[in-house]
Motif scaffolding. Sequence first.
Motif, PDB file in Angstrom:
ATOM      1  N   VAL A 152       0.838  -1.203   0.000  1.00  0.00           N
ATOM      2  CA  VAL A 152       0.000   0.000   0.000  1.00  0.00           C
ATOM      3  C   VAL A 152       0.870   1.249   0.000  1.00  0.00           C
ATOM      4  O   VAL A 152       0.627   2.192  -0.765  1.00  0.00           O
ATOM      5  CB  VAL A 152      -0.957  -0.005   1.206  1.00  0.00           C
ATOM      6  CG1 VAL A 152      -1.692   1.338   1.309  1.00  0.00           C
ATOM      7  CG2 VAL A 152      -1.969  -1.144   1.087  1.00  0.00           C
ATOM      8  N   LEU A 195      -6.449  -2.974   4.049  1.00  0.00           N
ATOM      9  CA  LEU A 195      -6.594  -2.459   2.689  1.00  0.00           C
ATOM     10  C   LEU A 195      -5.720  -3.247   1.725  1.00  0.00           C
ATOM     11  O   LEU A 195      -6.133  -3.591   0.610  1.00  0.00           O
ATOM     12  CB  LEU A 195      -6.217  -0.974   2.651  1.00  0.00           C
ATOM     13  CG  LEU A 195      -6.455  -0.233   1.324  1.00  0.00           C
ATOM     14  CD1 LEU A 195      -7.939  -0.171   1.000  1.00  0.00           C
ATOM     15  CD2 LEU A 195      -5.867   1.178   1.408  1.00  0.00           C
ATOM     16  N   VAL A 199      -8.095  -5.093  -0.848  1.00  0.00           N
ATOM     17  CA  VAL A 199      -8.287  -4.221  -2.012  1.00  0.00           C
ATOM     18  C   VAL A 199      -6.994  -4.040  -2.807  1.00  0.00           C
ATOM     19  O   VAL A 199      -6.929  -4.344  -3.990  1.00  0.00           O
ATOM     20  CB  VAL A 199      -8.845  -2.844  -1.582  1.00  0.00           C
ATOM     21  CG1 VAL A 199      -8.952  -1.911  -2.788  1.00  0.00           C
ATOM     22  CG2 VAL A 199     -10.213  -3.007  -0.931  1.00  0.00           C
ATOM     23  N   CYS A 200      -5.966  -3.571  -2.162  1.00  0.00           N
ATOM     24  CA  CYS A 200      -4.706  -3.262  -2.842  1.00  0.00           C
ATOM     25  C   CYS A 200      -3.832  -4.520  -2.904  1.00  0.00           C
ATOM     26  O   CYS A 200      -2.704  -4.561  -2.410  1.00  0.00           O
ATOM     27  CB  CYS A 200      -3.979  -2.129  -2.115  1.00  0.00           C
ATOM     28  SG  CYS A 200      -2.648  -1.368  -3.060  1.00  0.00           S
ATOM     29  N   CYS A 207      -8.925  -1.331  -7.447  1.00  0.00           N
ATOM     30  CA  CYS A 207      -8.805   0.124  -7.327  1.00  0.00           C
ATOM     31  C   CYS A 207     -10.144   0.848  -7.186  1.00  0.00           C
ATOM     32  O   CYS A 207     -10.231   1.809  -6.413  1.00  0.00           O
ATOM     33  CB  CYS A 207      -8.018   0.678  -8.522  1.00  0.00           C
ATOM     34  SG  CYS A 207      -6.279   0.156  -8.547  1.00  0.00           S
ATOM     35  N   CYS A 210     -11.076   1.378  -3.626  1.00  0.00           N
ATOM     36  CA  CYS A 210     -10.079   1.971  -2.739  1.00  0.00           C
ATOM     37  C   CYS A 210     -10.549   3.332  -2.223  1.00  0.00           C
ATOM     38  O   CYS A 210     -10.938   4.198  -3.013  1.00  0.00           O
ATOM     39  CB  CYS A 210      -8.745   2.126  -3.473  1.00  0.00           C
ATOM     40  SG  CYS A 210      -7.447   2.864  -2.452  1.00  0.00           S
ATOM     41  N   CYS A 216      -3.702   8.253  -4.944  1.00  0.00           N
ATOM     42  CA  CYS A 216      -2.710   7.211  -5.171  1.00  0.00           C
ATOM     43  C   CYS A 216      -1.691   7.632  -6.232  1.00  0.00           C
ATOM     44  O   CYS A 216      -2.044   7.888  -7.393  1.00  0.00           O
ATOM     45  CB  CYS A 216      -3.393   5.914  -5.602  1.00  0.00           C
ATOM     46  SG  CYS A 216      -2.243   4.551  -5.897  1.00  0.00           S
TER      47      CYS A 216
END
Length: 321
Positions: A152, A195, A199-200, A207, A210, A216
């Motif tokens: 991340v 996260l 997600v990441c 994405c 996110c 980002c």
Amino acid sequence: MPKPPAPAPDAGLLHGRIAGWFEANARPLPWREPDCSPWGIMVSEFMLQQTPVARVLPVWEQWLQRWPVPAALAAEPAGEAVRAWGRLGYPRRALRLHAAPAAIVEDHGGEVPGTYAQLLALPGVGTYTAAAIASFAFDAPETVVDTNVRRVHARLVSGQALPSPSLTAKEMKLAHALMPGSDGAKIWNAGVMELGALVCTARSPGCPQCPVLDACAWVAAGRPEPSYVPKGQAWAGTDRQVRGAMMAVLRKATAPVLPQLLLGSVDLVAAGGPAGPGGIHAELRRLRALDASDEQLSRCLDGLLEDGLAEASGAGVALPA
């Protein structure tokens, strides 16, 4: 590797959004419950290293039922910790976790200590584990950096698809700089970790889900490809696989096992002993099915003995006493 950029001036925005996302989306894991003891959190941190949550959950629950406090584990031989570890992998973690309770009982009245320095002084506890227990069990403002956190940070701040192959001083410096004040440290550590896990992710980041997509640096740079291709960990045919099969035999055994059985130099039928799917022969057959060479079998057994995961006596090989 280029120098990581300084944290964005709107770091407070990152803290707030990730904290809000975590509170709404965090998985309901038992070691995150308010009534989970520091000991329960400590056990989870040992088990979760390099192991998926789904595999850890049942073993963690069984472990806490059997050993609800450090003193309960301290009273058991190390071999029982290795046996209860089951197939979580990297069983030396079980030995390290077993090493700490005696010091907790002797030096801290049976309670897991609450500071990074005290935790780091415990046998078997390293820098990451000490920081994680201090943060998640005691709300201490320690910086917790695992693979998910590094990924991340690499994308969000440094604009890189992946972090460097191994943790660097520059990455730690960035992680320290991104930490919020002590009031938000625990949720920041847990939120960034979650996260990265949900997600990441490394291969297919989600994405659109996110909470900090618009901040980002990696997305702003056009999602550049990683500078290296991560190498997956081989399993089939490796010493890890053979060692794991040997450990399965020792966990199932109720008495020392002849080394000739582990080395494949004795016929299973001639050796006698318990048969059937739940007996030692089932695990020995799985070991034989790997078709490992005599040299590899010998090397793996020697490695288990050297690592303290097994002990040899005149009666045979067994889990450590």
